[in-house]
Design a protein around this motif. Structure first.
Motif, mmCIF file in Angstrom:
data_model
loop_
_atom_site.group_PDB
_atom_site.id
_atom_site.type_symbol
_atom_site.label_atom_id
_atom_site.label_comp_id
_atom_site.label_asym_id
_atom_site.label_seq_id
_atom_site.Cartn_x
_atom_site.Cartn_y
_atom_site.Cartn_z
ATOM 1 N N PHE A 140 0.825 -1.211 0.000
ATOM 2 C CA PHE A 140 0.000 0.000 0.000
ATOM 3 C C PHE A 140 0.861 1.264 0.000
ATOM 4 C CE2 PHE A 140 -3.174 -2.804 2.373
ATOM 5 C CZ PHE A 140 -3.926 -3.045 1.247
ATOM 6 N N ALA A 141 1.922 1.258 0.815
ATOM 7 C CA ALA A 141 2.695 2.480 1.026
ATOM 8 C C ALA A 141 3.488 2.897 -0.203
ATOM 9 C CB ALA A 141 3.640 2.284 2.218
ATOM 10 N N LEU A 142 4.141 1.958 -0.878
ATOM 11 C CA LEU A 142 4.967 2.325 -2.028
ATOM 12 C C LEU A 142 4.133 2.795 -3.218
ATOM 13 C CD1 LEU A 142 7.757 -0.388 -1.771
ATOM 14 C CD2 LEU A 142 7.860 2.020 -1.110
ATOM 15 N N PRO A 143 3.033 2.111 -3.589
ATOM 16 C CA PRO A 143 2.176 2.704 -4.621
ATOM 17 C C PRO A 143 1.593 4.050 -4.196
ATOM 18 C CG PRO A 143 1.716 0.366 -4.405
ATOM 19 C CD PRO A 143 2.621 0.742 -3.264
ATOM 20 N N ALA A 144 1.336 4.225 -2.891
ATOM 21 C CA ALA A 144 0.844 5.526 -2.422
ATOM 22 C C ALA A 144 1.874 6.615 -2.673
ATOM 23 C CB ALA A 144 0.501 5.451 -0.934
ATOM 24 N N TRP A 145 3.128 6.316 -2.370
ATOM 25 C CA TRP A 145 4.169 7.323 -2.602
ATOM 26 C C TRP A 145 4.363 7.570 -4.092
ATOM 27 C CZ3 TRP A 145 6.001 10.937 0.227
ATOM 28 C CH2 TRP A 145 7.144 11.634 -0.185
ATOM 29 N N LEU A 146 4.300 6.520 -4.883
ATOM 30 C CA LEU A 146 4.417 6.693 -6.332
ATOM 31 C C LEU A 146 3.287 7.575 -6.856
ATOM 32 C CD1 LEU A 146 6.014 5.855 -8.863
ATOM 33 C CD2 LEU A 146 4.490 3.887 -9.057
ATOM 34 N N ALA A 147 2.071 7.370 -6.354
ATOM 35 C CA ALA A 147 0.946 8.225 -6.759
ATOM 36 C C ALA A 147 1.163 9.662 -6.311
ATOM 37 C CB ALA A 147 -0.360 7.675 -6.185
ATOM 38 N N ALA A 148 1.708 9.848 -5.111
ATOM 39 C CA ALA A 148 1.944 11.205 -4.618
ATOM 40 C C ALA A 148 3.011 11.914 -5.454
ATOM 41 C CB ALA A 148 2.366 11.154 -3.155
ATOM 42 N N VAL A 149 4.059 11.191 -5.825
ATOM 43 C CA VAL A 149 5.107 11.790 -6.666
ATOM 44 C C VAL A 149 4.530 12.237 -8.003
ATOM 45 C CG1 VAL A 149 7.222 11.238 -7.932
ATOM 46 C CG2 VAL A 149 6.983 10.545 -5.541
ATOM 47 N N TRP A 206 -3.281 12.841 -5.896
ATOM 48 C CA TRP A 206 -3.447 12.951 -4.450
ATOM 49 C C TRP A 206 -4.576 12.086 -3.918
ATOM 50 C CZ3 TRP A 206 0.857 14.701 -3.009
ATOM 51 C CH2 TRP A 206 1.527 15.694 -3.746
ATOM 52 N N ALA A 207 -5.661 11.953 -4.638
ATOM 53 C CA ALA A 207 -6.766 11.124 -4.155
ATOM 54 C C ALA A 207 -6.334 9.670 -4.027
ATOM 55 C CB ALA A 207 -7.968 11.254 -5.087
ATOM 56 N N LEU A 208 -5.670 9.153 -5.056
ATOM 57 C CA LEU A 208 -5.196 7.782 -5.013
ATOM 58 C C LEU A 208 -4.160 7.605 -3.909
ATOM 59 C CD1 LEU A 208 -5.069 4.929 -6.180
ATOM 60 C CD2 LEU A 208 -3.390 5.760 -7.847
ATOM 61 N N ALA A 209 -3.268 8.568 -3.756
ATOM 62 C CA ALA A 209 -2.255 8.483 -2.705
ATOM 63 C C ALA A 209 -2.905 8.447 -1.326
ATOM 64 C CB ALA A 209 -1.304 9.671 -2.809
ATOM 65 N N ALA A 210 -3.964 9.232 -1.135
ATOM 66 C CA ALA A 210 -4.633 9.266 0.166
ATOM 67 C C ALA A 210 -5.328 7.946 0.473
ATOM 68 C CB ALA A 210 -5.630 10.413 0.198
ATOM 69 N N VAL A 211 -5.989 7.378 -0.519
ATOM 70 C CA VAL A 211 -6.687 6.103 -0.306
ATOM 71 C C VAL A 211 -5.697 4.999 0.035
ATOM 72 C CG1 VAL A 211 -8.082 4.328 -1.426
ATOM 73 C CG2 VAL A 211 -8.668 6.737 -1.728
ATOM 74 N N LEU A 212 -4.597 4.919 -0.710
ATOM 75 C CA LEU A 212 -3.604 3.880 -0.454
ATOM 76 C C LEU A 212 -2.911 4.093 0.893
ATOM 77 C CD1 LEU A 212 -2.040 3.605 -4.019
ATOM 78 C CD2 LEU A 212 -3.464 1.905 -2.875
ATOM 79 N N ALA A 239 1.617 9.214 5.971
ATOM 80 C CA ALA A 239 0.615 10.258 5.744
ATOM 81 C C ALA A 239 1.221 11.643 5.959
ATOM 82 C CB ALA A 239 -0.580 10.045 6.671
ATOM 83 N N ALA A 240 2.069 11.781 6.971
ATOM 84 C CA ALA A 240 2.727 13.068 7.213
ATOM 85 C C ALA A 240 3.641 13.438 6.057
ATOM 86 C CB ALA A 240 3.503 13.007 8.519
ATOM 87 N N ALA A 241 4.369 12.449 5.526
ATOM 88 C CA ALA A 241 5.270 12.716 4.400
ATOM 89 C C ALA A 241 4.487 13.105 3.150
ATOM 90 C CB ALA A 241 6.132 11.488 4.132
ATOM 91 N N VAL A 242 3.377 12.405 2.881
ATOM 92 C CA VAL A 242 2.556 12.736 1.714
ATOM 93 C C VAL A 242 1.964 14.132 1.870
ATOM 94 C CG1 VAL A 242 0.442 12.128 0.480
ATOM 95 C CG2 VAL A 242 2.039 10.338 1.146
ATOM 96 N N ALA A 243 1.512 14.478 3.075
ATOM 97 C CA ALA A 243 0.950 15.812 3.305
ATOM 98 C C ALA A 243 2.002 16.890 3.082
ATOM 99 C CB ALA A 243 0.386 15.899 4.723
ATOM 100 N N LEU A 244 3.227 16.658 3.557
ATOM 101 C CA LEU A 244 4.292 17.641 3.345
ATOM 102 C C LEU A 244 4.625 17.761 1.865
ATOM 103 C CD1 LEU A 244 6.392 19.586 4.381
ATOM 104 C CD2 LEU A 244 7.907 17.630 4.854
ATOM 105 N N LEU A 245 4.666 16.635 1.160
ATOM 106 C CA LEU A 245 4.914 16.690 -0.280
ATOM 107 C C LEU A 245 3.818 17.474 -0.989
ATOM 108 C CD1 LEU A 245 6.574 15.815 -2.740
ATOM 109 C CD2 LEU A 245 5.212 13.717 -2.802
ATOM 110 N N THR A 274 -5.554 14.784 2.234
ATOM 111 C CA THR A 274 -4.454 14.485 3.148
ATOM 112 C C THR A 274 -4.953 14.088 4.540
ATOM 113 O OG1 THR A 274 -4.251 16.824 3.794
ATOM 114 C CG2 THR A 274 -2.936 16.060 1.911
ATOM 115 N N LEU A 275 -6.233 14.347 4.826
ATOM 116 C CA LEU A 275 -6.793 13.993 6.132
ATOM 117 C C LEU A 275 -7.361 12.581 6.168
ATOM 118 C CD1 LEU A 275 -8.680 17.338 6.887
ATOM 119 C CD2 LEU A 275 -6.361 16.676 7.592
#
Length: 424
Positions: free
Chosen positions: A206-215, A219-225, A240-246, A266-267
């Motif tokens: 979940f986390a690595l595809p989330a970060w890939l989506a955030a990069v 953002w919606a996909l990153a938040a769900v993952l 979640a904190a890292a994705v929010a900062l990004l 991000t919430l």
């Protein structure tokens, strides 16, 4: 026009009578057949690039190596000396935390009214529900609990390593970046935990595809993952904190008011931990029951970082523990130093979100009575494996040096875990 072969076509001046048609018959309308499963599988496989396939092939080979190690471990290191019969085939994989997840999946968190108020309680509420819930679901198809857990880790690990390779290719220009990163990751000292019934593989799936989506600013996909990752481990909140900062850094850089409309996503990752805390409060009256269970069972009471370092150092070199445990505490100290060095490098390179993610992980693991599970946590630090791959691409000798050190350590950690000793 009749579909005759070219050699049997009639002369051009002779008309070809139309083929007779059967009269239309009234009847029910039949829907078009759906695409066969094999066709859908081929379409999904077609989306994989040659680089993706190379990574998955490497992943499969390393899984085979773990299974071979487990097979020999149950014969060479039996639980009772002198036994003439090896342990069951899957016995090496059902160790330590895997038993906690099995008990939760099979019996629930508070079976028959038991709980923290019960003598001898196993503090199972310390473990988040995502993995046990999935384990119970897979068990409806795979009757053996251990096999069900191994299947989850096998599939999740493939997703994770594929996403890791794609993140590496997004960061590094070299064509071999993805495969090199996957190799460093899959041959890391604690890689055995990706192949057993633990949460690392599912969390990373979940986390690595989330970060890939955030990069990629999805953002919606990153938040769900990321929300799914928080159901598996508390580390999901660090992600979640890292994705929010990004997101904040990206929105400020783009200077577009429309970019801020996605801020609400991000919430979302905070909802699963909040729901789990509410569930535990209903049964125990304690909103932080999972944290207090960790304190009771694993000495995760708050201590200053220097106290935690001193206590771990004493366990490693103070002759207060048996040699096996002392060695593991030495590994904890090394992993902490690696994590601190990684944060320093990320800060130097202004990789603020990744630095925040690793720093939060180190803070959570480095402020208990003594260090526990930091070597396993290195699996979750994807910037570490990308950084090592980048270093090896610039300096080819580094790959040989890394593999020369990692190979014996990885084998020893795998044997330690598979024979029922504390590892990771």
């Amino acid at each position: 026009m009749s579909t005759l072969s070219p050699g049997l076509r009639p002369p051009a001046d002779r008309p070809v009578p139309p083929e007779p048609r059967a009269p239309a018959r009234p009847g029910p309308r039949i829907a078009a057949p759906t695409e066969p499963r094999a066709g859908r599988f081929r379409r999904a496989a077609a989306r994989l690039t040659p680089a993706d396939r190379a990574v998955l092939w490497l992943y499969l080979l390393t899984r085979i190596s773990v299974w071979i190690t487990a097979h020999f471990a149950r014969w060479l290191f039996p639980a009772r000396p002198g036994t003439r019969e090896a342990a069951p085939v899957l016995a090496p994989f059902q160790r330590w935390d895997a038993n906690h997840y099995l008990h939760i999946a099979r019996d629930g968190y508070f079976p028959a009214g038991a709980g923290p108020w019960t003598s001898g309680w196993d503090n199972r509420e310390a473990f988040f529900p995502g993995y046990p819930f999935l384990l119970r679901a897979v068990h409806t198809v795979v009757p053996d609990w251990t096999a069900a857990g191994l299947l989850i880790s096998f599939v999740a690990g493939a997703v994770a390593v594929l996403a890791l390779a794609r993140i590496a290719r997004a960061y590094l220009p070299e064509g071999a970046a993805g495969r090199r990163t996957a190799a460093f990751f899959l041959l890391s000292p604690c890689a055995v935990f990706l192949a057993v019934g633990y949460t690392e593989a599912l969390f990373l799936a979940f986390a690595l595809p989330a970060w890939l989506a955030a990069v990629r600013h999805r953002w919606a996909l990153a938040a769900v993952l990321t929300a799914l990752a928080t159901t598996v481990r508390v580390s999901g909140l660090f992600l979640a904190a890292a994705v929010a900062l990004l997101f904040v850094l990206t929105a400020r850089e783009e200077r577009d008011q429309w970019s801020w409309r996605a801020a609400g996503w991000t919430l979302l990752p905070a909802l699963p931990p909040a729901a789990y805390s509410w569930y535990l409060h209903v049964y125990t009256g304690d909103w932080m029951a999972w944290k207090h269970a960790q304190e009771r069972g694993w000495y995760r009471t708050f201590h200053t970082p220097w106290e935690a370092w001193a206590n771990t150092w004493n366990g490693a070199f103070g002759h207060t523990q048996s040699t096996g445990y002392a060695l593991m505490y030495q590994a904890e100290l090394v992993a902490m130093l690696v994590g601190l060095a990684l944060v320093a490098v990320l800060l130097y390179r202004r990789r603020w979100p990744e630095a925040l993610y690793v720093a939060l992980s180190l803070w959570a693991l480095g402020t208990s009575y003594w260090y526990t599970s930091i070597p396993r946590a290195t699996l979750l630090w994807w910037p570490l494996w990308i950084g090592l791959a980048a270093l090896s691409l610039r300096r080819p000798w580094f790959r040989t040096a890394y593999l020369s050190v990692a190979a014996p350590v990885t084998t020893l950690v795998a044997l330690t875990f598979l024979t029922g000793r504390w590892a990771g």
